[in-house]
Structures are given as structure tokens and as C-alpha cells.
Design a protein around this motif. Structure first.
Motif, PDB file in Angstrom:
ATOM      1  N   GLY A  71       0.779  -1.324  -0.012  1.00  0.00           N
ATOM      2  CA  GLY A  71       0.047  -0.035  -0.121  1.00  0.00           C
ATOM      3  C   GLY A  71       0.766   1.463   0.096  1.00  0.00           C
ATOM      4  N   THR A 116       3.232   4.541  -0.998  1.00  0.00           N
ATOM      5  CA  THR A 116       2.979   5.631  -2.135  1.00  0.00           C
ATOM      6  C   THR A 116       4.264   6.113  -2.503  1.00  0.00           C
ATOM      7  OG1 THR A 116       2.719   7.260  -0.475  1.00  0.00           O
ATOM      8  CG2 THR A 116       0.661   6.177  -0.834  1.00  0.00           C
ATOM      9  N   ASP A 130      -0.618  10.100  -3.747  1.00  0.00           N
ATOM     10  CA  ASP A 130      -1.340   8.927  -2.792  1.00  0.00           C
ATOM     11  C   ASP A 130      -1.523   7.605  -4.009  1.00  0.00           C
ATOM     12  OD1 ASP A 130      -3.078   9.967  -4.617  1.00  0.00           O
ATOM     13  OD2 ASP A 130      -4.722   9.837  -3.136  1.00  0.00           O
ATOM     14  N   LYS A 180      -0.848   4.133  -5.072  1.00  0.00           N
ATOM     15  CA  LYS A 180      -0.386   2.921  -4.649  1.00  0.00           C
ATOM     16  C   LYS A 180       0.657   1.989  -5.657  1.00  0.00           C
ATOM     17  CE  LYS A 180      -4.014   1.708  -1.350  1.00  0.00           C
ATOM     18  NZ  LYS A 180      -4.543   3.016  -1.341  1.00  0.00           N
ATOM     19  N   ARG A 210      -4.678   9.161   2.733  1.00  0.00           N
ATOM     20  CA  ARG A 210      -3.821   8.163   2.469  1.00  0.00           C
ATOM     21  C   ARG A 210      -2.560   8.426   1.615  1.00  0.00           C
ATOM     22  NH1 ARG A 210      -9.276   5.250  -0.046  1.00  0.00           N
ATOM     23  NH2 ARG A 210     -10.209   5.203   1.692  1.00  0.00           N
ATOM     24  N   ALA A 265       1.454   5.314   3.973  1.00  0.00           N
ATOM     25  CA  ALA A 265       1.122   3.957   4.344  1.00  0.00           C
ATOM     26  C   ALA A 265       2.039   3.559   5.463  1.00  0.00           C
ATOM     27  CB  ALA A 265       0.990   3.004   3.311  1.00  0.00           C
TER      28      ALA A 265
END
Length: 706
Positions: free
Chosen positions: A395, A397, A426, A428, A455, A458
Motif C-alpha cells: 500500500g 505511495t 497517494d 499505490k 492516504r 502508508a
């Protein structure tokens, strides 16, 4: 190169004698029309190694296809999804080889090894890779090929350590010795001259020691003991001489046997038999059972003068100790190679060892079913512009990537490119992507990086680095920043008049000032504050009314699904249009004269006016535990630009929010535009997150509830 040979000929090479007729027929049916374009000997060599590793039909099929079509698989070749995954893993090695060369032949070999495992969806591809690479290296050494040095360095950095971790000793020692022969030719020849006999001679000697020791153990009531042996290969000898600065004569473990028993007392009984059988070498006894190593390795080690006056090392341990040493925290490869443990990597290694264990039936469905469950990749391996591997949590970034490279790079990060295209911060990351961080002149992280709903980060390590930067600011600046964040969030959620002092104790704080500082540092999220305010504003449930409302007698009326009205059944409930409460917000019911119960937000101005006139019509109501999606109007204002409406609608769709209606008032003279959007929201948290992301879009001046 030999002329192309039909696959039917290859299927009956001696290399495949270990396969049954059914498996051979299956392979022939699958690939019957293919032609082997590479050398028969080379393909046969790879297959022979895979047969000794208990390879299944899928693995052998993938190896055959790879050998038959080295320059690409024709599109008309039909194969199962399992074989396709294996072939994709084989193809992934080409990228690792390219990165190895790009890094100056392995400046970060551990990262490349992990990248190779991460890119292999089916880890059965690793034994095929090892067998194929050993075949290539044998050919290169035999003919002194120009690429022999490159292959040897790749072997030492990537393939030999993987073989070591898998416990595939028959491949490991040959990979290491061949690489040693190419990379250190003078040292290789010197060690070879110092050895007093050939490898075959050493192995024959070990067989003699095993037979003599086995007979002695059986005569002493230890018939269940299992004796195995090995002779140390040339690279291992050279490495130990270098590591411990020992002369060749100072090595006592050139020949070694291992004895496995069931209990600890039997270990010491075996030791007595060994010392009674042969003369021990003074000073060469270690009791790692009574005094285990730091990694919990346990075993008895002794050196004795065996047959023909040659020194032999004897290791004695229980089967549990051996299993722990092979697969547990004392794994041989870990204390040989060093480095910190990695739980995900170790699970993969353990699974592959189970796969290659001769005692396991490879057709066992339970073992295969464990693959998807046990080997879920928990890490992401991204690449720097120079091809170096960066290990990140799942996850992660581009911002996590920047902080992993260097804290200052993270602070200065202003954008990122992934595989040459600009992506949001953000985004992934996935394994194998190449990331380029775009930095500013000064290092000043943004506070919204710390908001969980955005987000951006992570990794806990990345978030802590951002917090550390803001902690260096004076308290007054942090307090001001926290105040602005909360004011913006409360205004968006229609709670601008909320009293924050009512919830400070919920966060174990004494003042609103402390709460604002915590919000500024990202230790408390603004969404948490909104949720706490909503909980605090919930009106205490009064005693149920004694009168039965007339609306409850209507047979066609019904309660709104998931909504609980105290003391009343079969009551028609609807959401008030004036304030549009959403699940999770405190609500109060107002009994209308003709439309049943109307649900209002607890701070609704219209509700307050109606309650002043007829307070007896108020009723307690709760969303319950099955609240449906609720329609809410939101307002987004900003500078009119090309693609603005598209960006807003795309973001709403990405958040999983359904749009019911959208209306624009048109651009004003100053170039601004106002959008009124009707959406369906799951709960108050989703609404808060949506408004926060809309406010972060370029050109957006305000995003709030309607």
C-alpha cells in the motif's frame, strides 16, 4: 547447435526416467506439436535437475516450453493458467538480470533476490530458475563463453543464495563452485591443489564413515539414528579461510557427517559412541545444546580422526533441533548470510522447502491450497531511477518511497513519476515499478500528509518522520495550524458552532489548545474530532411517550430499514430535507401530522424552531446497525478551468460514492464556479473523507455540505 529434436524424443530421454507413463503422456499431449530449438543436452540437463527436485507436471511443462521457445512463446500454444504463471515468472528473471547489470553487477543483491520472489506469482518457478541457470553456467564455463563472468557474478549474488535458502544443496554447491572458478580462478586452483583427493573420492570416504558409524550406533542400541554426510565444497572452504583468517591446515570440517536422533539424551549417547570409535581432536568440541547460539541454534559438534587418519566433523542433534535449524530462527542460511529476518520472505522459503520435500506428495491438494493463503505478498519492491530496489510496506505511495530513500527527499517531495508518467502522491505502488521523485528547493512537508483519510502515507516510519519535522516548530505555530485544520473540517461538516471543550477529556487532554496541537501533528485526525462531537451531541433517550401516535395505526406505514424508534412499531420514517442527516450523526425524530416521523440532525435550526412550538412531538430515534446509504447535498466551489468537472466526478467515483444529481450555477465574472452535487453517502466518515479530498483538488476553494 544440434538439429531441432521433436518433443516426443525429448520426452523419452533418460532425464525423465523418474516420471510415470501417465505424466509422460500428459506432457506429450500438452506440447506434442512443439519443436525443441535449443540443444537437446541443455534441455535434458535442466529437466534432469528438476526431476531430482520432485518437480510436478506443471514445472516440467514450463521448463520444456521455456527450452523449446527461448525467443518467445508462439501465440497458438495452449497451456493452463498454472503453467502460464510459471512462464511469466521465468520471464521476470530477465528484468532482474537487467537490473543486476544496471547496478554495476549487484550493489543491492538482497533487494534483487526479494524482487525476484515478489515478481513470481507462483513460487514453484524458483527451482526452475535455479536449474535453468545452473545449466547455462555449466555451458558457459565449459566453452569459456564471453558472458561467463556476468553469469558467475549473477550466480553469486542471486541464484546461489536462493538455493541455499531453499536447502537445495546439490544445486547450491555446484553454483557456488562454478562461480568461484570464474570469479576467483587463482584461488580456485590453489584450493583445488590443496585438497588431497577429488570430490568423488571425498564423497566415497564419507560413505565409508557413514557405514562404520551406522553399524556402531546400531550395535549400541541406537538403530533409529539417521546418519547423513557431506564433503565441503571448494567455495565454502575458501570463504571460511577468508572469514576466519585460517590456513588450509586449520580447517577441520572438510568432511562432515550429521547424526539425527529423537531425544536429547540420545545425542550425548551418540557422542559417547563417536568418541569411543575414533580419537577426538583436542579443542574441537562444542556443546550448543547446553549453551545454544544467540540465534537458538542447538547441536553437538565434535571433530575426530576417522578412517585413514583423516579428520571428520560430526554434528549430533535431535530431529526437532534439525528442523528448527533448517526452518526456524536458527536457519543455516540466515546466520551464514546475516541480515535481519523478514517474516514474509521466511514464509515463502518455508513453503518452497515443503514443496521440494521428498516426503510430500506434490499432488496433495491441501499443500497446493496453502499457496494462496500463506504467500500473500506483504511488501512492495519498487525501483529507483538507477535500478536499486527499495523495500516498502504493502500500500506504499511515492511519498513513502521518497522518505524511504532519504528523510530530506521526503520533506522536499512535490511530485512523482512512475514508469515515466506523473502520478498523484497517494498512488499505490506495485512491485517492479520505477519511481522518480520530483523535489523542491526547500524541505517543508504538508500537514495534510498526516491525515489518514488522504492516504498519502502508508508507512508508520514515514508518518513519524513528518511528525518529527513539525514537532520542531514552536507550539504556537502548531496550535494555529491545528485550529485552522479543525475550523476547515467543522465548517465542511456543518459543525462550525461546535464546542470543542466538551470532548477534550475523550482524548485524555485538558484543553482545546492541546487538542489543536495534536491535530496539527497528525496524532489525532479531524475525522476523529467530528465523530467525538457527534457522540457528545447525541440527546439522552427520554422515557417512551405514553400516547400512541395516530400514524402508527396506518397499515400501509412502515419503519425505515435500520432505523430504531423507541417504543413505536410500524412507523413511517423519512429523512428531513432541511438538514439531510447521514448515518453516524446524532439525530432526533419529529412527529409530523401527515408524513410520519421526520429525522433531523440534532443541531438542525428548523428542528429547534419546531421544538419550541410543539416540544411534545420530539421522539428519540437511532440509526441502528443496518443504516442504508443516505442522500446528501454537497457544494464545491472553485476556479473554473478545463477538466474541473471531470476531476470532481472522477474523484467522487473513486471514493465509491454514487452521484444522484449535479448542477452548476455557471461561471461568474471572476472565473469561479459553484457545483451543487447530490450524492449517496454510507456514513459520516465517508462524507468527511470525500469533502477532504474534494478540497485538495487543484482550483477548489471550498467543499462543504449543502
Amino acid at each position: 547447435m544440434a538439429a531441432p529434436a521433436p518433443l516426443s524424443d525429448l520426452l523419452f530421454l533418460p532425464a525423465l526416467d523418474g516420471l510415470g507413463e501417465e505424466a509422460r503422456a500428459w506432457l506429450k499431449t500438452t506440447l506434442g506439436h512443439a519443436k525443441i530449438e535449443s540443444s537437446r543436452d541443455r534441455a535434458s540437463d535442466t529437466l534432469a535437475q528438476l526431476v531430482t527436485l520432485n518437480a510436478d507436471e506443471d514445472m516440467l511443462s514450463a521448463a520444456l516450453i521455456d527450452a523449446a521457445f527461448e525467443n518467445g512463446i508462439p501465440p497458438d500454444i495452449m497451456m493452463s493458467a498454472s503453467i502460464q504463471r510459471l512462464l511469466e515468472g521465468l520471464a521476470a528473471e530477465a528484468q532482474v538480470r537487467a537490473l543486476h547489470a544496471e547496478q554495476g553487477q549487484g550493489s543491492n543483491p538482497e533487494g534483487l533476490r526479494r524482487l525476484l520472489l515478489a515478481m513470481s506469482q507462483d513460487l514453484r518457478v524458483v527451482p526452475i530458475l535455479l536449474a535453468r541457470h545452473l545449466t547455462r553456467l555449466r555451458d558457459a564455463v565449459r566453452v569459456s563463453a564471453p558472458d561467463a563472468h556476468v553469469l558467475a557474478q549473477l550466480t553469486r549474488d542471486i541464484h546461489a543464495p536462493l538455493a541455499n535458502r531453499l536447502g537445495i544443496w546439490q544445486l547450491k554447491w555446484e553454483l557456488e563452485d562454478l562461480a568461484f572458478r570464474v570469479l576467483e580462478p587463482d584461488a580456485y586452483r590453489r584450493i583445488a591443489r590443496l585438497m588431497d583427493d577429488t570430490r568423488r573420492g571425498r564423497e566415497t570416504y564419507i560413505d565409508i564413515v557413514k557405514d562404520v558409524l551406522g553399524d556402531a550406533l546400531e550395535a549400541n542400541g541406537l538403530a533409529t539414528a539417521e546418519v547423513a554426510g557431506r564433503s565441503k565444497h571448494l567455495f565454502s572452504i575458501w570463504r571460511k579461510m577468508q572469514k576466519k583468517d585460517l590456513p588450509f591446515e586449520g580447517l577441520y570440517d572438510l568432511r562432515a557427517v550429521r547424526v539425527l536422533v529423537d531425544t536429547t539424551p540420545e545425542c550425548y549417547a551418540v557422542l559417547g559412541v563417536v568418541h569411543a570409535l575414533w580419537m577426538p581432536v583436542p579443542g574441537e568440541f562444542d556443546d550448543y545444546i547446553a549453551r545454544p547460539k544467540a540465534n537458538d541454534y542447538r547441536s553437538l559438534h565434535t571433530c575426530v580422526v576417522g578412517p585413514e587418519g583423516k579428520v571428520v566433523e560430526v554434528q549430533i542433534r535431535t530431529r526437532d533441533m534439525h528442523s528448527h535449524a533448517e526452518l526456524g530462527v536458527a536457519a543455516h542460511w540466515r546466520y551464514k548470510e546475516g541480515g535481519a529476518g523478514d517474516a514474509a520472505l521466511e514464509r515463502k522459503v518455508a513453503w518452497m522447502r515443503r514443496l521440494l520435500d521428498a516426503e510430500n506428495e506434490l499432488g496433495d491438494e491441501s499443500l497446493r491450497a496453502d499457496l494462496d493463503q500463506e504467500l500473500v505478498e506483504e511488501r512492495v519492491y519498487a525501483l529507483t531511477p538507477k535500478g536499486e530496489v527499495v523495500d516498502l510496506p504493502l500500500g506504499a505511495t511515492p511519498l513513502d518511497f521518497a522518505y524511504r530513500v532519504h528523510t530530506d527527499i521526503g520533506h522536499r517531495c512535490r511530485g512523482a513519476k512512475v514508469d515515466g508518467r506523473i502520478v498523484p502522491l497517494d498512488y499505490k505502488l506495485t512491485t517492479g515499478e520505477r519511481v522518480e521523485v520530483m523535489v523542491g528547493k526547500t524541505g517543508e512537508p504538508r500537514r495534510d500528509w498526516l491525515l489518514p483519510g488522504n492516504r498519502f502515507l502508508a508507512s508508520p516510519r514515514s508518518r513519524e518522520k513528518v511528525r518529527a519535522w513539525f514537532r520542531k516548530l514552536d507550539r504556537e505555530r502548531n496550535q494555529q495550524a491545528g485550529r485552522e485544520i479543525l475550523e476547515r473540517e467543522l465548517k465542511r461538516m456543518g459543525l462550525a458552532d461546535a464546542d470543542l471543550s466538551a470532548i477534550t477529556t475523550r482524548f485524555h487532554l485538558e484543553t482545546v489548545d492541546e487538542l489543536q496541537v495534536k491535530v496539527a501533528l497528525g496524532e489525532i485526525g479531524p475525522t476523529q474530532v467530528v465523530r467525538a462531537l457527534n457522540d457528545a451531541r447525541r440527546a439522552p433517550e427520554p422515557e417512551p411517550e405514553t400516547f400512541a401516535p395516530a400514524a402508527s395505526t396506518k397499515s400501509e406505514s412502515h419503519a425505515r430499514p435500520g432505523v430504531s424508534v423507541a417504543g413505536v412499531d410500524n412507523l413511517l420514517v423519512h429523512v428531513a430535507r432541511c438538514c439531510q442527516p447521514v448515518p453516524g450523526e446524532p439525530v432526533i425524530g419529529y412527529l409530523t401530522r401527515s408524513r410520519g416521523l421526520s429525522m433531523h440532525r440534532a443541531n438542525c435550526a428548523s428542528l429547534k424552531r419546531m421544538a419550541e412550538r410543539e416540544p411534545e412531538r420530539l421522539m428519540p430515534v437511532d440509526w441502528g446497525d443496518a443504516s442504508p446509504r443516505q442522500a446528501v447535498d454537497i457544494v464545491v466551489s472553485g476556479i473554473d478551468r478545463k477538466g474541473w468537472l471531470r476531476d470532481v466526478s472522477n474523484l467522487i467515483a473513486q471514493e465509491g460514492v454514487m452521484v444522484r444529481a449535479i448542477r452548476s450555477d455557471g461561471a461568474t465574472r471572476d472565473g469561479s464556479q459553484r457545483l451543487a452535487i447530490g450524492v449517496e453517502i454510507r456514513d459520516i466518515d465517508q462524507l468527511s473523507q470525500l469533502l477532504g479530498k474534494l478540497a485538495a483538488l487543484p482550483g477548489v476553494q471550498e467543499a462543504r455540505r449543502g
